[in-house]
Scaffold this motif. Sequence first.
Motif, mmCIF file in Angstrom:
data_model
loop_
_atom_site.group_PDB
_atom_site.id
_atom_site.type_symbol
_atom_site.label_atom_id
_atom_site.label_comp_id
_atom_site.label_asym_id
_atom_site.label_seq_id
_atom_site.Cartn_x
_atom_site.Cartn_y
_atom_site.Cartn_z
ATOM 1 N N GLY A 1 99.533 16.891 -26.145
ATOM 2 C CA GLY A 1 99.937 16.957 -24.743
ATOM 3 C C GLY A 1 99.568 15.706 -23.969
ATOM 4 N N ARG A 2 99.905 15.700 -22.724
ATOM 5 C CA ARG A 2 99.586 14.528 -21.915
ATOM 6 C C ARG A 2 98.179 14.658 -21.345
ATOM 7 N NH1 ARG A 2 99.954 15.614 -16.431
ATOM 8 N NH2 ARG A 2 99.843 13.437 -15.818
ATOM 9 N N GLN A 3 97.548 13.504 -21.154
ATOM 10 C CA GLN A 3 96.219 13.490 -20.538
ATOM 11 C C GLN A 3 96.408 13.399 -19.029
ATOM 12 O OE1 GLN A 3 93.004 13.103 -22.050
ATOM 13 N NE2 GLN A 3 94.023 13.667 -23.939
ATOM 14 N N PRO A 4 95.925 14.387 -18.284
ATOM 15 C CA PRO A 4 96.101 14.283 -16.834
ATOM 16 C C PRO A 4 95.377 13.066 -16.261
ATOM 17 C CG PRO A 4 94.942 16.317 -17.435
ATOM 18 C CD PRO A 4 95.202 15.572 -18.696
ATOM 19 N N GLU A 5 95.946 12.499 -15.229
ATOM 20 C CA GLU A 5 95.317 11.367 -14.550
ATOM 21 C C GLU A 5 94.133 11.865 -13.734
ATOM 22 O OE1 GLU A 5 96.097 8.043 -13.990
ATOM 23 O OE2 GLU A 5 97.588 8.049 -15.595
ATOM 24 N N ALA A 6 93.200 10.942 -13.508
ATOM 25 C CA ALA A 6 91.979 11.308 -12.779
ATOM 26 C C ALA A 6 92.283 11.983 -11.433
ATOM 27 C CB ALA A 6 91.140 10.063 -12.554
ATOM 28 N N TYR A 7 93.261 11.431 -10.720
ATOM 29 C CA TYR A 7 93.517 11.961 -9.377
ATOM 30 C C TYR A 7 94.028 13.405 -9.399
ATOM 31 C CZ TYR A 7 92.562 7.634 -6.932
ATOM 32 O OH TYR A 7 91.927 6.552 -6.387
ATOM 33 N N GLU A 8 94.630 13.800 -10.474
ATOM 34 C CA GLU A 8 95.132 15.192 -10.534
ATOM 35 C C GLU A 8 93.960 16.151 -10.429
ATOM 36 O OE1 GLU A 8 97.966 15.951 -13.708
ATOM 37 O OE2 GLU A 8 98.336 13.804 -13.830
ATOM 38 N N ARG A 9 92.952 15.878 -11.234
ATOM 39 C CA ARG A 9 91.766 16.728 -11.227
ATOM 40 C C ARG A 9 91.056 16.648 -9.863
ATOM 41 N NH1 ARG A 9 87.722 19.045 -14.677
ATOM 42 N NH2 ARG A 9 86.388 19.965 -13.125
ATOM 43 N N LEU A 10 90.904 15.415 -9.390
ATOM 44 C CA LEU A 10 90.094 15.225 -8.190
ATOM 45 C C LEU A 10 90.737 15.867 -6.960
ATOM 46 C CD1 LEU A 10 88.958 11.562 -8.872
ATOM 47 C CD2 LEU A 10 87.593 13.635 -9.084
ATOM 48 N N LEU A 11 92.041 15.674 -6.825
ATOM 49 C CA LEU A 11 92.700 16.247 -5.641
ATOM 50 C C LEU A 11 92.607 17.771 -5.637
ATOM 51 C CD1 LEU A 11 95.821 13.927 -5.466
ATOM 52 C CD2 LEU A 11 94.105 14.221 -3.679
ATOM 53 N N LEU B 1 82.489 16.289 -8.741
ATOM 54 C CA LEU B 1 82.885 14.961 -9.203
ATOM 55 C C LEU B 1 82.959 13.939 -8.064
ATOM 56 C CD1 LEU B 1 85.662 16.031 -11.741
ATOM 57 C CD2 LEU B 1 83.302 15.401 -12.231
ATOM 58 N N PHE B 2 82.337 14.256 -6.949
ATOM 59 C CA PHE B 2 82.396 13.345 -5.800
ATOM 60 C C PHE B 2 80.996 12.853 -5.465
ATOM 61 C CE2 PHE B 2 86.010 16.014 -5.905
ATOM 62 C CZ PHE B 2 87.069 15.188 -5.542
ATOM 63 N N MET B 3 80.948 11.701 -4.839
ATOM 64 C CA MET B 3 79.640 11.096 -4.589
ATOM 65 C C MET B 3 79.068 11.511 -3.242
ATOM 66 S SD MET B 3 80.198 7.325 -6.016
ATOM 67 C CE MET B 3 81.620 7.123 -5.008
ATOM 68 N N ARG B 4 77.816 11.819 -3.296
ATOM 69 C CA ARG B 4 77.146 12.191 -2.051
ATOM 70 C C ARG B 4 76.682 10.914 -1.350
ATOM 71 N NH1 ARG B 4 72.650 16.306 -3.605
ATOM 72 N NH2 ARG B 4 71.556 14.339 -4.006
ATOM 73 N N ARG C 1 83.824 11.861 -1.386
ATOM 74 C CA ARG C 1 83.935 10.414 -1.664
ATOM 75 C C ARG C 1 84.403 10.257 -3.111
ATOM 76 N NH1 ARG C 1 79.371 11.445 0.829
ATOM 77 N NH2 ARG C 1 79.056 10.665 2.954
ATOM 78 N N ILE C 2 85.560 9.663 -3.240
ATOM 79 C CA ILE C 2 86.154 9.554 -4.578
ATOM 80 C C ILE C 2 85.635 8.346 -5.345
ATOM 81 C CG2 ILE C 2 88.307 8.866 -5.736
ATOM 82 C CD1 ILE C 2 89.664 11.059 -4.583
ATOM 83 N N ASP C 3 85.231 8.586 -6.567
ATOM 84 C CA ASP C 3 85.118 7.520 -7.555
ATOM 85 C C ASP C 3 86.031 7.989 -8.674
ATOM 86 O OD1 ASP C 3 84.450 6.116 -9.915
ATOM 87 O OD2 ASP C 3 82.629 5.435 -8.937
ATOM 88 N N HIS C 4 87.205 7.386 -8.792
ATOM 89 C CA HIS C 4 88.199 8.007 -9.673
ATOM 90 C C HIS C 4 87.753 8.030 -11.139
ATOM 91 C CE1 HIS C 4 89.635 3.909 -10.486
ATOM 92 N NE2 HIS C 4 90.270 4.408 -11.536
ATOM 93 N N TYR C 5 86.750 7.209 -11.485
ATOM 94 C CA TYR C 5 86.260 7.272 -12.864
ATOM 95 C C TYR C 5 85.699 8.654 -13.197
ATOM 96 C CZ TYR C 5 87.299 2.812 -14.801
ATOM 97 O OH TYR C 5 87.995 1.767 -15.343
ATOM 98 N N LEU C 6 85.146 9.317 -12.210
ATOM 99 C CA LEU C 6 84.559 10.642 -12.473
ATOM 100 C C LEU C 6 85.637 11.678 -12.767
ATOM 101 C CD1 LEU C 6 81.689 10.760 -9.847
ATOM 102 C CD2 LEU C 6 81.605 10.098 -12.239
ATOM 103 N N GLY C 7 86.884 11.367 -12.410
ATOM 104 C CA GLY C 7 87.973 12.304 -12.671
ATOM 105 C C GLY C 7 88.612 12.089 -14.036
ATOM 106 N N LYS C 8 88.206 11.042 -14.728
ATOM 107 C CA LYS C 8 88.829 10.784 -16.033
ATOM 108 C C LYS C 8 88.346 11.828 -17.030
ATOM 109 C CE LYS C 8 89.317 5.791 -15.364
ATOM 110 N NZ LYS C 8 90.689 5.371 -15.581
ATOM 111 N N GLU C 9 89.258 12.297 -17.849
ATOM 112 C CA GLU C 9 88.933 13.339 -18.833
ATOM 113 C C GLU C 9 87.744 12.936 -19.703
ATOM 114 O OE1 GLU C 9 90.025 16.379 -19.605
ATOM 115 O OE2 GLU C 9 91.302 16.399 -17.846
ATOM 116 N N THR C 10 87.779 11.700 -20.161
ATOM 117 C CA THR C 10 86.734 11.279 -21.099
ATOM 118 C C THR C 10 85.385 11.155 -20.418
ATOM 119 O OG1 THR C 10 87.739 9.159 -20.706
ATOM 120 C CG2 THR C 10 88.017 10.089 -22.889
#
Length: 488
Positions: free
Chosen positions: A412-422, A432-435, A174-183
């Motif tokens: 460098g560039r900051q990867p987008e959240a979805y890059e990490r999550l996918l 990084l996914f919700m149970r 279950r995606i919460d894309h905020y959890l994929g943000k670098e910061t």
Amino acid sequence: MAPFDLIIFGGTGDLALRKLLPALFHRYVDGQIVAGTRLYGLARDSQDDGAYRARVREALQKSLADDPRAPTALEPFLDLLHYRRIDLNADAGWAELATELTDPQRVDSERVRVFYLAVGPDLFGSVGARLQAHGLTGETTRVVVEKPIGHDGASAAAINDALGHVFAESQIYRIDHYLGKETVQNLTALRFGNALFEPLWKAEHIDHVQITVAETVGLERRASYYDKSGALRDMVQNHLLQLLCLVAMEPPSSLAADAIRDEKLKVLRALRPIENGATSQLTVRGQYRAGAVEGRPVPGYLDELGRDDSRTETFVALKAEVRNWRWAGVPFYLRTGKRLAERMSEIVVTFRQVPHSIFGELAEPIAPNQLVIRLQPDEGVKLWLMNKVPGPGGLRLRRVPMDLSFAETFGGRQPEAYERLLMDVVRGNAMLFMRRDEVEAAWDWIDPIRNAWQASSDAPKPYTAGSWGPSAAVALIERDGRTWHEDA
Ligand code: BG6
């Protein structure tokens, strides 16, 4: 990483074209997606691979400037991409898809297969059932779902049940894309990779915490979804509560997905319920009126919507409390809204005042230390400290930041959240996914607020687009002798 199959239901939709495919493209440019990988867009329109690739090519144009290697990678990336026509509510297309995905000539039985359900949650059940009927739900299969996971606790449970009939919990991402943000991930690094903060990370030393997610956008093209949802469901139930969990959770024993999720769940369950009587004291909801955002005039919410009877909130501020030993008495002020003055998301931890000042009368009084974790834009961390102003005159102190900018420090560039999550889904890393229980616990806390709002005759408080929300949000925090953080 071995080749894999990723199949996007809703392959022509906004999410696929704006977020998922650009994210996959960047991972391809970085060499994480290897030859033999197959990416499928699935939707109802009839078109062939060529037409679909042309559409995706256009969607990727913006990504080309992000990385000097991108332009030459574009065509080879598009070669990995296929389009298949499928009707989610009928049988046509499914058998062919199953044959293609399981063809032993082309894929071995270990190949990871990810189904991304970028479609409405009402379709999760029927898609799951069809995948199962066609033998596509085995151990190497993972399924990704997006919010909204329901509109309240009961509907979330029903969606989770529908998924749970077909997939094991460990297969569901279950995606919460905020959890994929670098910061946001850096929050965990900051707390648990430094010995400095953790001993202070409690009520004894922390006065309060603020979490702000401010947006300048309005309804965009999502009126029908947003008007039914509102900011509480759209942002607070997921993104803001997840941020709160990461700030407030106990140290997990490791980064194992369940170690973290167990700790987050405890925070959600420790939130003091905001029920009937308390809602008007502890929450503020607002709706924007016409104004100007970043110098540009914008219409009010109702005009954008084309209706004048909506009570949907586009802004929420609230005061939460985590009832446990660590946080007793420490308020967590949360706020989020559309059409605010600037796009800015941050977490601010304000420490307590020094117990005694040795400096006597100061021109600038001692301000409490603040740790500001800036999620976007200008990602970084600032620690506000009192310093001596250099000079031989009388002792003067000034509040100044120790400032770590991600862009300057790491380049460098900051990867987008979805890059990490996918890629985490492909790797089978669910950290990084919700149970299921987290999502439902979040709804358990949100539902009474929503119900009290619905029962109330009050409308959301108006605020001018381009402001920081209704004045009641300022009053909410000022009543406690505190103010919303401003970066100065
Ligand atoms: C989404 C919400 O989950 O997050 C949107 O549905 C919101 O309404 C978006 O605009 C904000 O995400 P970001 O990454 O732009 O802060």
